[in-house]
Design an enzyme around this catalytic site. Structure first.
Site, short mmCIF file in Angstrom:
data_model
loop_
_atom_site.label_atom_id
_atom_site.label_comp_id
_atom_site.label_asym_id
_atom_site.label_seq_id
_atom_site.Cartn_x
_atom_site.Cartn_y
_atom_site.Cartn_z
N ASP A 108 -11.42 0.97 -3.69
CA ASP A 108 -9.97 0.89 -3.44
C ASP A 108 -9.76 1.43 -2.03
OD1 ASP A 108 -7.27 0.54 -3.63
OD2 ASP A 108 -6.92 2.14 -5.08
N TYR A 121 -5.41 -11.07 -7.97
CA TYR A 121 -6.66 -10.55 -8.52
C TYR A 121 -7.57 -11.75 -8.79
CZ TYR A 121 -4.55 -5.95 -9.60
OH TYR A 121 -3.96 -4.71 -9.54
N HIS A 129 -0.90 -9.91 -3.69
CA HIS A 129 -1.74 -9.02 -4.50
C HIS A 129 -2.44 -9.79 -5.63
CE1 HIS A 129 -3.20 -5.33 -6.23
NE2 HIS A 129 -2.40 -4.57 -5.52
N GLN A 152 -7.40 -4.44 2.07
CA GLN A 152 -7.64 -3.48 0.99
C GLN A 152 -8.54 -4.14 -0.04
OE1 GLN A 152 -6.32 -0.41 1.19
NE2 GLN A 152 -6.86 0.49 -0.78
N HIS A 196 3.70 -0.05 -2.50
CA HIS A 196 4.01 -1.47 -2.61
C HIS A 196 5.51 -1.78 -2.62
CE1 HIS A 196 -0.13 -2.40 -2.85
NE2 HIS A 196 -0.32 -2.22 -4.14
N GLU A 210 -6.55 -7.70 -0.21
CA GLU A 210 -5.15 -7.64 0.22
C GLU A 210 -5.11 -7.48 1.75
OE1 GLU A 210 -3.12 -4.59 -2.32
OE2 GLU A 210 -5.14 -4.55 -3.19
N ASN A 263 0.82 -1.20 0.00
CA ASN A 263 0.00 0.00 0.00
C ASN A 263 0.86 1.26 0.00
OD1 ASN A 263 -2.51 1.58 0.18
ND2 ASN A 263 -3.40 -0.32 0.96
N ARG A 264 0.28 2.38 0.41
CA ARG A 264 0.93 3.68 0.21
C ARG A 264 1.55 4.22 1.50
NH1 ARG A 264 -3.24 2.95 -3.04
NH2 ARG A 264 -3.13 3.68 -5.20
#
Length: 345
Positions: free
Chosen positions: A245, A182, A180, A282, A106, A310, A80-81
């Site tokens: 998100d 999908y 991560h 997330q 990330h 996540e 993440n950020r």
């Protein structure tokens, strides 16, 4: 239970990349490569027993070496950020790679998603898997401390894909790892609007326009974020462009391994339950896929084609002392477990 090793390709540095195919006795099959610790395939049966691959990705190593949105990767040192690509430990400010505008995302430009991991096979009568090991040197992407990391992917006959993360450091540093992947339970045949999602979370962390937490917690009651009663992913997604998100605060005690999510695709009958020891998840609905990426079997991945769950600590935790801490100290160990479970239909 079995594990089959095969060559997947050759990295530009000359090293071979290997794929490990892990199968249980119930038709669950997961494939993981040593580049990025990536889950490339995950086959689960539908209600008729027909297996389908429920994760996005590529047929060849070249796809993963190119630009893509972290399909199936291990992300770190911090998922993440992190705002402005900076944090402070013991009065010392550290500057990280800024790879998402002014922010760090990330793990940076060359994060764990691009590492070549060292594998070893693990097998027993009741479960099988691989153990991936890597070292992140002091000041790697700006992070202090030499960090040793181990990630275990284990599959059992209860149809559980167990991911265990371990790390230790020789200097205080921040660690927040996740996978991560999908997911698309239709076996990647169409968008995920008809997937039914349940999340046991009363709050999300409010974020600014560049997805950095403000420090405020928002109760989901009466909002588009409320999945406490199962509803389709597409039910409210148009009300929150470009899509979900957001970090959800899981209703659980610290370090408790707990079921918090159930994702169902009614048409195929596939179900995926998720358990974790982490405090947050997330929820991301692949908002920026636009059809320009051609994946496995020539499928073009479009907007809202997959969903990510996540499991992790909250975004920008190093700069938010009010959030559960991700600071790892020498002689201490980072540990977390996440389980993706596929109930028999």
């Amino acid at each position: 239970m079995k594990v089959i090793k095969s060559k997947f390709g050759r990295h530009p540095n000359g090293q071979d990349v290997y794929s490990f195919n892990i199968e249980n006795d119930n038709g669950i099959n997961v494939r993981i490569i040593t580049f990025g610790g990536i889950i490339t395939h995950l086959f689960t049966p539908d209600r008729n027993g027909i297996p389908g691959d429920i994760v996005t990705g590529f047929d060849t190593l070249e796809g993963y070496l190119g630009v893509h949105p972290y399909f199936g990767t291990i992300t770190g040192r911090c998922a993440n950020r992190i705002s402005n690509g900076k944090f402070t430990i013991d009065g010392i400010e550290y500057t990280l790679a800024q790879n998402a505008g002014k922010n760090h995302l990330h793990g940076g430009i060359t994060g764990f998603d691009k590492k070549l991991w060292t594998p070893s096979i693990y097998q027993s009568p009741v479960e099988a898997g691989i153990v991936l090991a890597a070292e992140s040197p002091d000041m790697d992407e700006g992070y202090p401390g030499n960090l040793l990391v181990e990630v275990q992917y284990i599959l059992n006959n209860q149809n559980e894909l167990i991911i265990k993360y371990k790390a230790e450091t020789d200097k205080p540093t921040f660690v927040n790892l996740t996978n991560h992947s999908y997911f698309n339970l239709s076996a990647c045949k169409k968008e995920i609007y008809d997937h039914i999602l349940w999340l046991d979370a009363d709050y999300i962390t409010e974020v600014s326009s560049d997805s950095i937490p403000t420090g405020k917690f928002i109760h989901v009651e009466g909002t588009v974020f409320d999945f406490r009663k199962p509803k389709s992913v597409g039910n409210d997604i148009a009300l929150i462009p470009p899509g979900y998100d957001h970090n959800y605060v899981i209703n659980k005690d610290e370090n408790e391994l707990r079921l918090f999510s159930r994702l169902e695709h009614p048409e195929s009958g596939r179900i995926m339950e998720t358990l974790t020891t982490e405090p947050g998840v997330q929820l991301y609905t692949s908002n920026y896929l636009d059809g320009s990426i051609q994946g496995k079997q020539g499928i073009k991945y479009k907007k809202h084609f997959a969903i990510c769950l996540e499991t992790q600590h909250y975004p920008d935790t190093p700069n938010r002392p009010e959030f559960p801490s991700t600071l790892l100290l020498p002689r201490k160990f980072y540990n977390q477990t996440t389980i993706y479970r596929f109930p028999k239909i």
